[in-house]
Design a protein around this motif. Structure first.
Motif, PDB file in Angstrom:
ATOM      1  N   LYS A  72       5.591   9.334   9.281  1.00 46.86           N
ATOM      2  CA  LYS A  72       4.621   8.724   8.233  1.00 46.86           C
ATOM      3  C   LYS A  72       5.409   7.251   8.015  1.00 46.86           C
ATOM      4  CE  LYS A  72       3.014  12.817   6.239  1.00 46.86           C
ATOM      5  NZ  LYS A  72       2.872  13.757   4.923  1.00 46.86           N
ATOM      6  N   HIS A  73       6.535   6.973   8.486  1.00 49.48           N
ATOM      7  CA  HIS A  73       7.114   5.750   8.149  1.00 49.48           C
ATOM      8  C   HIS A  73       7.789   4.840   9.425  1.00 49.48           C
ATOM      9  CE1 HIS A  73       6.739   6.889   3.898  1.00 49.48           C
ATOM     10  NE2 HIS A  73       7.203   8.218   4.206  1.00 49.48           N
ATOM     11  N   GLN A  74       6.931   5.131  10.565  1.00 53.81           N
ATOM     12  CA  GLN A  74       7.575   4.602  11.526  1.00 53.81           C
ATOM     13  C   GLN A  74       7.584   3.108  11.561  1.00 53.81           C
ATOM     14  OE1 GLN A  74       6.060   5.397  15.657  1.00 53.81           O
ATOM     15  NE2 GLN A  74       5.181   3.495  15.593  1.00 53.81           N
ATOM     16  N   GLU A  75       6.764   2.510  11.019  1.00 54.85           N
ATOM     17  CA  GLU A  75       6.576   1.240  11.003  1.00 54.85           C
ATOM     18  C   GLU A  75       7.660   0.605  10.026  1.00 54.85           C
ATOM     19  OE1 GLU A  75       3.650  -2.597   9.524  1.00 54.85           O
ATOM     20  OE2 GLU A  75       2.861  -0.710   9.758  1.00 54.85           O
TER      21      GLU A  75
ATOM     22  N   GLU B  66       0.822  -1.364  -0.069  1.00 52.39           N
ATOM     23  CA  GLU B  66       0.013  -0.089   0.027  1.00 52.39           C
ATOM     24  C   GLU B  66       0.831   1.104   0.103  1.00 52.39           C
ATOM     25  OE1 GLU B  66      -0.859  -2.085   3.272  1.00 52.39           O
ATOM     26  OE2 GLU B  66      -0.953  -3.422   1.620  1.00 52.39           O
ATOM     27  N   GLU B  67       2.082   1.314   0.682  1.00 52.48           N
ATOM     28  CA  GLU B  67       2.953   2.332   0.642  1.00 52.48           C
ATOM     29  C   GLU B  67       3.634   2.588  -0.519  1.00 52.48           C
ATOM     30  OE1 GLU B  67       3.983   4.363   3.617  1.00 52.48           O
ATOM     31  OE2 GLU B  67       1.845   3.488   3.919  1.00 52.48           O
ATOM     32  N   ILE B  68       3.722   1.491  -1.334  1.00 51.92           N
ATOM     33  CA  ILE B  68       4.394   1.774  -2.618  1.00 51.92           C
ATOM     34  C   ILE B  68       3.475   2.460  -3.801  1.00 51.92           C
ATOM     35  CG2 ILE B  68       5.235   0.619  -4.665  1.00 51.92           C
ATOM     36  CD1 ILE B  68       5.788  -1.610  -2.933  1.00 51.92           C
TER      37      ILE B  68
ATOM     38  N   ALA C  97      17.884   5.819   3.953  1.00 54.73           N
ATOM     39  CA  ALA C  97      16.663   6.452   2.931  1.00 54.73           C
ATOM     40  C   ALA C  97      15.410   6.821   3.999  1.00 54.73           C
ATOM     41  CB  ALA C  97      16.661   5.589   1.697  1.00 54.73           C
ATOM     42  N   LEU C  98      15.076   6.014   4.643  1.00 61.05           N
ATOM     43  CA  LEU C  98      14.010   6.163   5.390  1.00 61.05           C
ATOM     44  C   LEU C  98      13.952   7.281   6.409  1.00 61.05           C
ATOM     45  CD1 LEU C  98      12.907   2.354   6.255  1.00 61.05           C
ATOM     46  CD2 LEU C  98      11.598   3.985   4.717  1.00 61.05           C
ATOM     47  N   LEU C  99      15.183   7.527   6.921  1.00 58.81           N
ATOM     48  CA  LEU C  99      15.352   8.239   8.143  1.00 58.81           C
ATOM     49  C   LEU C  99      15.350   9.984   7.355  1.00 58.81           C
ATOM     50  CD1 LEU C  99      17.950   6.771  10.465  1.00 58.81           C
ATOM     51  CD2 LEU C  99      15.797   7.289  10.894  1.00 58.81           C
TER      52      LEU C  99
END
Length: 299
Positions: free
Chosen positions: A108-111, A17-19, A100-102
């Motif tokens: 919004k991207h904790q999980e 779903e994130e993609i 990249a996530l940080l």
């Protein structure tokens, strides 16, 4: 013998779903990126890890790749390298994914950040780097403590930390984290949920490592009872725990043979009568007989 569980398969991948939520699907290039991800995923679940790896590498090499897809692809590449036992490459992939996530909005991207730390911890566990594994799992907990609570992930991390402490032979800490996980699970799961069986099996494995076979058998029996209620009798967990229970019972049988031999040897010096020796022996053996009967009652 250990039923170590480092999360479901989805922990090695970012949510689809994130993609689709963050990719520019109107662009022809982005549609191709999604196609390549789907192809790589299909190859991965078909156990063709080498071809999956090539697919993800091809996608990562593309210029101006959407940052969400880039992070997702690095995670999948890391998963492929784990399966191929290329652990150093997997760590590189996961750390690059983490960077990249940080750079994104962590709220919004904790999980995904937490699961990335969990993937890194898993690689350290696989390479028996226990200290780094614990440190990484605790970093995942810090992200959860600072952000939105997620009892599912928190419980899973506690169990992973407990399993690492079992490997380190730090059994008091292992039991502490198993109990923390159980405390969360009792609020969120039914008593016959398979996750309880997994945790009981892990605790049994811990006591087995400690060579406390009687307590190990107790927890293996508890795992067996839960899985009989929640899984089919032919399920691999049920069949495996049956084998483990028999193995532990055999160990206890050998142990009590030694106990009886010892008691007989010292009976003339330390005991008043043969009856006293027999009584003491039975007091040791009866708890094991009672535990063993639980299984046969089920059958």
């Amino acid at each position: 013998m250990h039923y170590f569980s480092f999360g479901k398969k989805t922990n090695l991948k970012m949510a689809d779903e994130e993609i689709h939520k963050y990719s520019t699907v109107k662009s022809e290039n982005s549609e191709t990126e999604i196609d390549l991800l789907t192809k790589g995923d299909t190859l991965f679940w078909q156990h063709d890890y080498k071809q999956a790896k090539k697919c993800f590498q091809n996608l990562i090499s593309r210029p101006s790749l959407n940052p969400i897809i880039f992070a997702r692809c690095l995670n999948s590449l890391g998963a492929a390298n784990v399966k191929l036992e290329n652990y150093e490459d997997a760590l590189d992939n996961y750390y690059e994914q983490l960077d990249a996530l940080l750079k994104l909005d962590i709220s919004k991207h904790q999980e995904n950040v937490v699961k990335c730390y969990m993937s890194i911890g898993m690689v350290y566990w696989l390479t028996k780097n226990w200290e780094q594994a614990v440190e990484t799992y605790k970093k995942a907990l810090t992200v959860l403590y600072d952000g939105q609570p997620d009892p599912n992930l928190t419980s899973e991390i506690y169990k992973n930390i407990a399993n690492v402490y079992t490997n380190k032979h730090e059994f008091n800490l292992a039991l502490e984290y198993f109990e923390k996980a159980l405390e969360i699970d009792r609020y969120r799961l039914k008593t016959d949920h398979p996750d309880f069986g997994q945790t009981f099996a892990n605790i049994g494995a811990m006591y087995n490592t400690m060579e406390d076979y009687q307590t190990a058998l107790h927890y293996f029996q508890k795992a067996y009872e839960v899985w009989l209620k929640s899984l089919q009798p032919t399920h691999i967990h049920v069949q495996s725990i049956e084998t483990i229970i028999r193995d532990v019972q055999e160990k206890l049988g050998e142990y009590f043979k030694l106990v009886l031999f010892f008691l007989i040897k010292v009976s003339n010096k330390c005991m008043k009568s043969f009856e006293e020796m027999l009584y003491r022996s039975l007091m040791l053996i009866l708890p094991i007989i009672k535990l063993s009967k639980l299984k046969y009652k089920r059958e």
